[in-house]
Design a protein around this motif. Structure first.
Motif, short mmCIF file in Angstrom:
data_model
loop_
_atom_site.label_atom_id
_atom_site.label_comp_id
_atom_site.label_asym_id
_atom_site.label_seq_id
_atom_site.Cartn_x
_atom_site.Cartn_y
_atom_site.Cartn_z
N UNK A 66 0.85 -1.19 0.00
CA UNK A 66 0.00 0.00 0.00
C UNK A 66 0.88 1.24 0.00
N UNK A 67 0.46 2.32 -0.64
CA UNK A 67 -0.78 2.39 -1.38
C UNK A 67 -0.68 1.68 -2.74
N UNK A 68 -1.77 1.10 -3.17
CA UNK A 68 -1.90 0.58 -4.53
C UNK A 68 -3.06 1.32 -5.17
N UNK A 69 -2.77 1.95 -6.30
CA UNK A 69 -3.80 2.69 -7.04
C UNK A 69 -4.18 1.91 -8.29
N UNK A 70 -5.48 1.88 -8.57
CA UNK A 70 -5.98 1.22 -9.78
C UNK A 70 -6.97 2.16 -10.45
N UNK A 71 -6.90 2.21 -11.76
CA UNK A 71 -7.83 3.04 -12.52
C UNK A 71 -8.72 2.13 -13.36
N UNK A 72 -10.03 2.32 -13.22
CA UNK A 72 -11.00 1.55 -13.99
C UNK A 72 -11.78 2.49 -14.90
N UNK A 73 -12.02 2.01 -16.11
CA UNK A 73 -12.91 2.72 -17.03
C UNK A 73 -13.91 1.71 -17.54
N UNK A 74 -15.18 1.99 -17.30
CA UNK A 74 -16.28 1.11 -17.71
C UNK A 74 -16.07 -0.32 -17.24
N UNK A 75 -15.60 -0.45 -16.00
CA UNK A 75 -15.45 -1.77 -15.39
C UNK A 75 -14.17 -2.50 -15.71
N UNK A 76 -13.32 -1.91 -16.56
CA UNK A 76 -12.06 -2.57 -16.93
C UNK A 76 -10.88 -1.84 -16.29
N UNK A 77 -9.95 -2.62 -15.73
CA UNK A 77 -8.76 -2.00 -15.16
C UNK A 77 -7.86 -1.57 -16.31
N UNK A 78 -7.52 -0.28 -16.34
CA UNK A 78 -6.69 0.26 -17.42
C UNK A 78 -5.31 0.69 -16.93
N UNK A 79 -5.12 0.73 -15.60
CA UNK A 79 -3.84 1.15 -15.05
C UNK A 79 -3.75 0.71 -13.60
N UNK A 80 -2.53 0.43 -13.15
CA UNK A 80 -2.31 0.03 -11.76
C UNK A 80 -0.88 0.36 -11.38
N UNK A 81 -0.70 0.87 -10.16
CA UNK A 81 0.65 1.16 -9.68
C UNK A 81 0.65 1.20 -8.16
#
Length: 97
Positions: A66-81
């Motif tokens: 942690x921290x772990x950030x995730x970006x979702x667009x329309x239910x799909x993960x498009x980025x993670x770090x």
């Protein structure tokens, strides 16, 4: 209360912040995420998930640090770090994916 799946299926990008209260870098991310929300307003939804209170969800999404950030667009993960990410980088990532 919404399920995680309902939350990430929003029509706007959803930034998930997996954090812990005891985590120093997580505390560093808090004002960054607040500033991000001030800039992007309704262009992004920011959801904070405490890994200690949501261990099964953290395990399901393979959150190891942690921290772990995730970006979702329309239910799909498009980025993670994992780790601290600057507001400027987050804006670029959200607008470019």
């Amino acid at each position: 209360m919404s399920t995680f799946q309902e939350i990430i299926n929003k029509p706007i990008p959803v930034l998930i912040d997996f954090y812990a209260d005891w985590c120093g870098p997580c505390k560093t991310m808090m004002p960054i995420l607040d500033a991000l929300k001030d800039v992007l307003k309704n262009e992004v939804s920011i959801i904070k998930i405490n890994v200690d209170k949501n261990q099964s969800l953290a395990a399901k999404y393979n959150v190891r640090g942690v921290p772990t950030l995730m970006l979702y667009k329309e239910g799909k993960q498009v980025w993670r770090q994992s780790g601290v990410v600057s507001k400027e980088d987050l804006i670029k990532i959200i607008k470019s994916t």
